[in-house]
Design an enzyme around this catalytic site. Structure first.
Site, mmCIF file in Angstrom:
data_model
loop_
_atom_site.group_PDB
_atom_site.id
_atom_site.type_symbol
_atom_site.label_atom_id
_atom_site.label_comp_id
_atom_site.label_asym_id
_atom_site.label_seq_id
_atom_site.Cartn_x
_atom_site.Cartn_y
_atom_site.Cartn_z
ATOM 1 N N CYS A 50 61.430 73.754 79.290
ATOM 2 C CA CYS A 50 60.730 72.725 78.514
ATOM 3 C C CYS A 50 61.696 71.723 77.900
ATOM 4 C CB CYS A 50 59.874 73.367 77.434
ATOM 5 S SG CYS A 50 60.805 74.350 76.241
ATOM 6 N N HIS A 97 79.730 73.038 80.386
ATOM 7 C CA HIS A 97 78.321 72.780 80.067
ATOM 8 C C HIS A 97 77.468 74.010 80.375
ATOM 9 C CE1 HIS A 97 74.762 70.360 79.305
ATOM 10 N NE2 HIS A 97 74.242 70.816 80.433
#
Length: 424
Positions: A50, A97
């Site tokens: 999401c 990351h």
């Protein structure tokens, strides 16, 4: 092989953009195969939640533009609309990351644990699709180990801070005690399960759990002391709900404005709180225009979440130090793999020289040559072949005055220091 991480998240793109770039779970394997078979990437995995959509891939060249164009084409979003929200992390930054994402350092809720499970799901989907190579496989396994180390060695997950927790905090802010309220939850996944647990802790009066798979809804409802319904029954129960929290994988909104308008009339306009955690959204944004309805999306939870993050800041700094070290460890492994290739080549060359010398020796023995002479010649010939290349390199480096190369060859072959230069 260059590594790339390309995507958008809650920091770079609003929910209206994130929901357009989200991948439906049932289409992920097909998308991955398309990305690899088209030659755009040599290996790939997609993380779609999401709060983010990210492509982790190995490419022949650091050509991020091809991946960006593929994303744009796949989702039918003009590149001019998408590019302002995209970030691109090459090589070291791609590894950093991924480690930060899996450790919860890049989440909307700092240190939230659900993201690690989502990264593991992305890995499993890519493995099933056959789009991982040895390097990307290693990166995922390294990522899982680092995320576990961060959880173990720091207190990053000590405080109960999550999107689910924030949604329940919001409900308490609006209604006060929840012991007299009815909550309707859309979905039965990990996030909704956490919401249900928090609501039960707050002694919510009644809990209704709606899910596409009724069996899953029944299982969760039985555990939480709630009532299970199918998603097709939601409209009939909206009027009962004081709190509606939604998190499904539906590609279109499940709750529409006309249904809520009718529910408000039946409720005599008693207020309703709706929290839409899903991307794409489960609740029609137009519902926010209705009086007596408080509609929040995941982006709206940011302020509540920030208030609960302070205890995790020091732990996050410790986690960043761990990640810095582990990025270096991953690339040390990568360099070692490159060295392994050279070592194999060196062994192949040495074996070829050995086999050639043995073949000649056998021929000489078959011709009746003295075995001692043959053995001596074999040893001399093999020695000369093996030391020819380093001897030539050492001679040329000395002639050039290339001290670094000389010292490197000295270290490799455990040679003594150069003798001092004679003065004129």
């Amino acid at each position: 092989m260059p590594l790339l991480a390309i995507g958008i998240n809650h920091k770079t793109a609003p929910v209206s953009v994130r929901e357009r770039l989200a991948f439906a779970p049932e289409r992920l394997q097909q998308a991955l195969r398309e990305l690899v078979t088209a030659g755009i990437a040599r290996a790939a995995a997609i993380l779609s939640t999401c709060n983010r959509t990210e492509v982790y891939c190995g490419v022949d060249q650091s050509d991020a533009a091809r991946i960006c164009d593929w994303l744009s084409h796949y989702h039918a979003i003009p590149s001019t609309e998408l590019s302002p929200f995209l970030y691109v992390h090459p090589d070291h930054e791609a590894v950093r990351h991924m480690l930060r994402v899996a450790s919860g350092l890049d989440s909307l809720v700092l240190g939230e644990p659900q993201i690690l499970g989502q990264v593991k799901d992305a890995y499993q989907v890519a493995a099933s699709a056959g789009t991982l190579d040895s390097e990307l496989e290693r990166l995922f396994q390294h990522t899982f180990a680092v995320a576990k180390q961060v959880r173990t060695d720091t207190s990053i997950g000590a405080s109960p801070v999550s999107v689910a927790f924030a949604a329940v905090v919001l409900a308490r802010q609006i209604f006060g005690e929840l012991s007299g309220q009815t909550a309707l939850l859309l979905g039965a996944g990990e996030t909704i399960e956490l919401v249900a647990r928090h609501l039960r802790e707050q002694k919510v009066k009644r809990l209704i759990i709606a899910n596409r798979t009724l069996e899953r809804a029944h299982a969760l409802a039985a555990e939480m002391g709630g009532y299970a319904i199918g998603l097709d029954e939601v409209d009939a129960h909206v009027a009962e709900a004081d709190v509606i929290i939604a998190s499904t994988a539906s590609p279109t909104p499940l709750l529409q404005r006309p249904v809520v308008e009718q529910a408000l009339k039946r409720r005599k306009h008693r207020p309703m709180l709706m929290v839409d955690i899903a991307v794409p959204r489960d609740i029609d944004p137009a519902i926010s225009e209705l009086e007596d309805v408080y509609l929040y999306t995941v982006d709206d939870l940011q302020e509540i979440i920030q208030e609960n993050l302070r205890s995790r800041q020091a732990a996050a700094a410790e986690a960043e130090e761990i990640i810095d070290a582990e990025v270096a460890h991953f690339f040390a492994w990568q360099r070692a793999q490159q060295g392994s290739h050279l070592i194999r080549e060196l062994r192949t060359q040495a074996a070829s020289a050995r086999d050639d010398c043995i073949s000649r020796a056998r021929q000489q023995l078959a011709q009746g040559r003295d075995p001692e002479q043959v053995i001596n010649q074999l040893a001399n010939t093999l020695t000369n072949k093996l030391i020819h290349a380093p001897s030539a390199a050492l001679r040329e480096a000395c002639a050039r005055g290339d001290i670094d190369s000389v010292e490197l060859l000295r270290d490799i072959y455990s040679l003594p220091p150069l003798p001092p230069t004679e003065s004129a």
